[in-house]
Design an enzyme around this catalytic site. Structure first.
Site, PDB file in Angstrom:
ATOM      1  N   ASP A  90      45.865  39.616  27.077  1.00  0.00           N
ATOM      2  CA  ASP A  90      44.784  39.184  27.974  1.00  0.00           C
ATOM      3  C   ASP A  90      43.583  40.114  27.788  1.00  0.00           C
ATOM      4  OD1 ASP A  90      44.735  37.407  30.875  1.00  0.00           O
ATOM      5  OD2 ASP A  90      43.170  38.908  30.553  1.00  0.00           O
ATOM      6  N   ILE A  91      42.414  39.525  27.793  1.00  0.00           N
ATOM      7  CA  ILE A  91      41.191  40.304  27.547  1.00  0.00           C
ATOM      8  C   ILE A  91      40.830  41.195  28.743  1.00  0.00           C
ATOM      9  CG2 ILE A  91      39.452  38.640  28.379  1.00  0.00           C
ATOM     10  CD1 ILE A  91      38.030  39.064  25.637  1.00  0.00           C
ATOM     11  N   HIS A 136      49.075  28.041  30.719  1.00  0.00           N
ATOM     12  CA  HIS A 136      49.378  29.393  30.236  1.00  0.00           C
ATOM     13  C   HIS A 136      50.198  30.150  31.266  1.00  0.00           C
ATOM     14  CE1 HIS A 136      45.501  29.629  32.361  1.00  0.00           C
ATOM     15  NE2 HIS A 136      45.847  30.859  32.734  1.00  0.00           N
ATOM     16  N   GLY A 160      43.800  29.679  41.365  1.00  0.00           N
ATOM     17  CA  GLY A 160      43.152  30.698  40.540  1.00  0.00           C
ATOM     18  C   GLY A 160      43.087  30.350  39.061  1.00  0.00           C
ATOM     19  N   GLN A 161      43.427  29.103  38.707  1.00  0.00           N
ATOM     20  CA  GLN A 161      43.380  28.751  37.283  1.00  0.00           C
ATOM     21  C   GLN A 161      41.935  28.597  36.821  1.00  0.00           C
ATOM     22  OE1 GLN A 161      45.474  25.171  36.091  1.00  0.00           O
ATOM     23  NE2 GLN A 161      45.188  25.617  33.916  1.00  0.00           N
ATOM     24  N   HIS A 215      50.998  34.050  32.447  1.00  0.00           N
ATOM     25  CA  HIS A 215      50.674  35.477  32.375  1.00  0.00           C
ATOM     26  C   HIS A 215      52.009  36.210  32.351  1.00  0.00           C
ATOM     27  CE1 HIS A 215      46.387  35.079  33.843  1.00  0.00           C
ATOM     28  NE2 HIS A 215      46.883  33.941  34.282  1.00  0.00           N
ATOM     29  N   ASN A 269      49.029  29.983  37.075  1.00  0.00           N
ATOM     30  CA  ASN A 269      48.148  29.443  38.098  1.00  0.00           C
ATOM     31  C   ASN A 269      47.925  27.972  37.768  1.00  0.00           C
ATOM     32  OD1 ASN A 269      47.786  32.010  39.320  1.00  0.00           O
ATOM     33  ND2 ASN A 269      46.290  32.547  37.743  1.00  0.00           N
TER      34      ASN A 269
HETATM   35  P1  AMP Z   1      43.763  31.957  34.808  1.00  0.00           P
HETATM   36  O1  AMP Z   1      42.851  32.503  35.853  1.00  0.00           O
HETATM   37  O2  AMP Z   1      45.191  31.855  35.237  1.00  0.00           O
HETATM   38  O3  AMP Z   1      43.227  30.674  34.205  1.00  0.00           O
HETATM   39  O4  AMP Z   1      43.795  33.046  33.669  1.00  0.00           O
HETATM   40  C1  AMP Z   1      42.939  33.062  32.577  1.00  0.00           C
HETATM   41  C2  AMP Z   1      43.160  34.390  31.878  1.00  0.00           C
HETATM   42  O5  AMP Z   1      42.630  34.294  30.578  1.00  0.00           O
HETATM   43  C3  AMP Z   1      42.476  35.566  32.568  1.00  0.00           C
HETATM   44  O6  AMP Z   1      43.448  36.569  32.872  1.00  0.00           O
HETATM   45  C4  AMP Z   1      41.470  36.052  31.523  1.00  0.00           C
HETATM   46  O7  AMP Z   1      41.324  37.454  31.508  1.00  0.00           O
HETATM   47  C5  AMP Z   1      42.095  35.540  30.236  1.00  0.00           C
HETATM   48  N1  AMP Z   1      41.162  35.314  29.143  1.00  0.00           N
HETATM   49  C6  AMP Z   1      39.981  34.644  29.195  1.00  0.00           C
HETATM   50  N2  AMP Z   1      39.403  34.624  27.979  1.00  0.00           N
HETATM   51  C7  AMP Z   1      40.235  35.289  27.137  1.00  0.00           C
HETATM   52  C8  AMP Z   1      40.193  35.619  25.760  1.00  0.00           C
HETATM   53  N3  AMP Z   1      39.169  35.261  24.982  1.00  0.00           N
HETATM   54  N4  AMP Z   1      41.212  36.332  25.234  1.00  0.00           N
HETATM   55  C9  AMP Z   1      42.261  36.699  26.014  1.00  0.00           C
HETATM   56  N5  AMP Z   1      42.358  36.418  27.327  1.00  0.00           N
HETATM   57  C10 AMP Z   1      41.355  35.727  27.888  1.00  0.00           C
END
Ligand code: AMP
Length: 114
Positions: free
Chosen positions: A31-32, A100, A93-94, A102, A87
């Site tokens: 995760d970024i 995906h 919170g999605q 986490h 999520n």
């Molecule tokens: P959600 O809020 O459950 O949709 O989670 C989306 C997740 O994707 C968040 O934890 C972000 O930090 C992560 N994210 C968004 N863009 C990237 C990316 N380019 N590379 C890795 N993780 C990302």
């Protein structure tokens, strides 16, 4: 056609990611914005928006994702527990509309989650 999500772009190698696991059906990358020392995102390679968008034929894929996470935990030597979160929908919170999970590890987690 709908704009592809950031995760689709990672699958297609259009944007970089730190990929830690890949097989024919799924991909896992860091995760970024990590919320724990280990914070991975585990996704199916097929574009499915969320748990709500799985259909009955996806049952093997859903199971595959769980087993992939167990395998990743073992490969990374995560022995002290990990948390898996998905999520589903904006209120939960999605933000990225590609299913995906986490996978978080490396610290203690509270309950209930925020
Ligand atoms: P959600 O809020 O459950 O949709 O989670 C989306 C997740 O994707 C968040 O934890 C972000 O930090 C992560 N994210 C968004 N863009 C990237 C990316 N380019 N590379 C890795 N993780 C990302």
């Amino acid at each position: 056609m709908a704009e592809s999500t950031i995760f689709q772009k990672i699958i297609d190698r259009e944007i970089p990611a730190k990929i830690v696991y890949e097989d024919d059906r799924c991909l896992a990358f860091e995760d970024i914005h990590p919320q724990a020392p280990i914070h991975l995102i585990v996704i199916p390679k097929r574009a499915i928006a969320s748990i709500d968008d799985l259909d009955e034929a996806d049952e093997p894929l859903a199971g595959h994702l769980l087993f992939a996470m167990r395998k990743i935990a073992a490969e990374l030597g995560i022995v002290d527990g990990y948390r898996v979160v998905t999520n589903c929908g904006r209120s939960a919170g999605q933000e990225v509309m590609h299913l995906h999970f986490h996978m978080l590890a490396g610290r203690r987690f509270g309950w209930p989650p925020g």
